[in-house]
Scaffold this active site. Sequence first.
Site, PDB file in Angstrom:
ATOM      1  N   CYS A  47       0.831  -1.208   0.000  1.00 55.45           N
ATOM      2  CA  CYS A  47       0.000   0.000   0.000  1.00 55.45           C
ATOM      3  C   CYS A  47       0.872   1.267   0.000  1.00 55.45           C
ATOM      4  O   CYS A  47       1.410   1.641  -1.026  1.00 55.45           O
ATOM      5  CB  CYS A  47      -0.978  -0.026   1.162  1.00 55.45           C
ATOM      6  SG  CYS A  47      -2.356   1.136   0.962  1.00 55.45           S
ATOM      7  N   HIS A  61      -3.558  -4.982   0.493  1.00 61.11           N
ATOM      8  CA  HIS A  61      -3.028  -5.451   1.781  1.00 61.11           C
ATOM      9  C   HIS A  61      -3.078  -6.978   1.849  1.00 61.11           C
ATOM     10  O   HIS A  61      -4.045  -7.558   2.362  1.00 61.11           O
ATOM     11  CB  HIS A  61      -3.835  -4.858   2.943  1.00 61.11           C
ATOM     12  CG  HIS A  61      -3.521  -3.428   3.231  1.00 61.11           C
ATOM     13  ND1 HIS A  61      -2.572  -3.041   4.155  1.00 61.11           N
ATOM     14  CD2 HIS A  61      -4.026  -2.284   2.700  1.00 61.11           C
ATOM     15  CE1 HIS A  61      -2.504  -1.713   4.189  1.00 61.11           C
ATOM     16  NE2 HIS A  61      -3.375  -1.226   3.316  1.00 61.11           N
ATOM     17  N   GLU A  71      -1.445  -8.876   3.801  1.00 64.28           N
ATOM     18  CA  GLU A  71      -1.215  -9.381   5.149  1.00 64.28           C
ATOM     19  C   GLU A  71      -2.504  -9.642   5.914  1.00 64.28           C
ATOM     20  O   GLU A  71      -2.516 -10.378   6.905  1.00 64.28           O
ATOM     21  CB  GLU A  71      -0.333  -8.395   5.940  1.00 64.28           C
ATOM     22  CG  GLU A  71      -1.031  -7.187   6.530  1.00 64.28           C
ATOM     23  CD  GLU A  71      -1.371  -6.083   5.535  1.00 64.28           C
ATOM     24  OE1 GLU A  71      -1.986  -5.076   5.944  1.00 64.28           O
ATOM     25  OE2 GLU A  71      -1.022  -6.224   4.345  1.00 64.28           O
TER      26      GLU A  71
END
Length: 272
Positions: free
Chosen positions: A131, A241, A243
């Site tokens: 990001c 994102h 994660e």
Amino acid sequence: MRLQQLERAQAVVAVTSNRLLVDDVHRDWLRRKYVQALHHHAGVSCIILPTIDAKDASEEVAMAIMRRVDGLMLTGDESNIDPTVLTAPASFTDADEQDVEPGILDRPRDRLSAMSIQSAIALGMPILGICRGLQELNVYFGGTLRPSLAAWRPESGIMHAEKPDRPRDRQYDAAHSVSVSSDGALFPIARTIEAQVNSLHNQGIEALAPALRREAWAPDGLVEAVSVIGAPTLQIGVQWHPEWHVSTDLLSKQLFKAFGEACLGYCRTKTG
């Protein structure tokens, strides 16, 4: 499998933190989602890099730290990038008290990212930008950002923006598709030419830096992933994102696995 995980954990990744200002007290902070994804899905250990004040930006400490690690992760954050600081961290010397505006400005993070990117590129180590991290790579290499995607195209702003009406966990659900270049660095990882990704950002790449290659893009044409041209290893950034839902999302798993393998390979070249 357990032996392979232990071997890969010998690789250590440096992770960028952010500056938080609460009650006039400066703190470095990081969401644990990044650490957990690195540990469980990249199979690496990690250290957290502290942000850098203006008075410390001229100290030659970044390279010394980066020589001890095997990869760099540039994390996301709500703050916008100050291109002046990111491209010349030691030349901007405003008082530290003016450097942080929650959700708007984080110059200590900009200094950290600039110096860690410079070191990682010089050392030829793996990089994963997420990001804000993708945007940092673009600005570092001379690209520009759109200040507001909603001002660029209202419908694009809606597509990419955070969804505050949803619970936090659901804000990271898939928001739109991306097309993946079939001959780039991301395709062997994604193993597909189209994927679904989440999206929580207001800014995005305007002019792509000459040193970067477009790896994926959204339906509105916004660049969603880049790689460093001619990199000796995996040096990549994504606008989404991975994660957040890495335990259930295949693309996210593949991305962290590839990053972990690249870090282990780099570690092996150092230990020789």
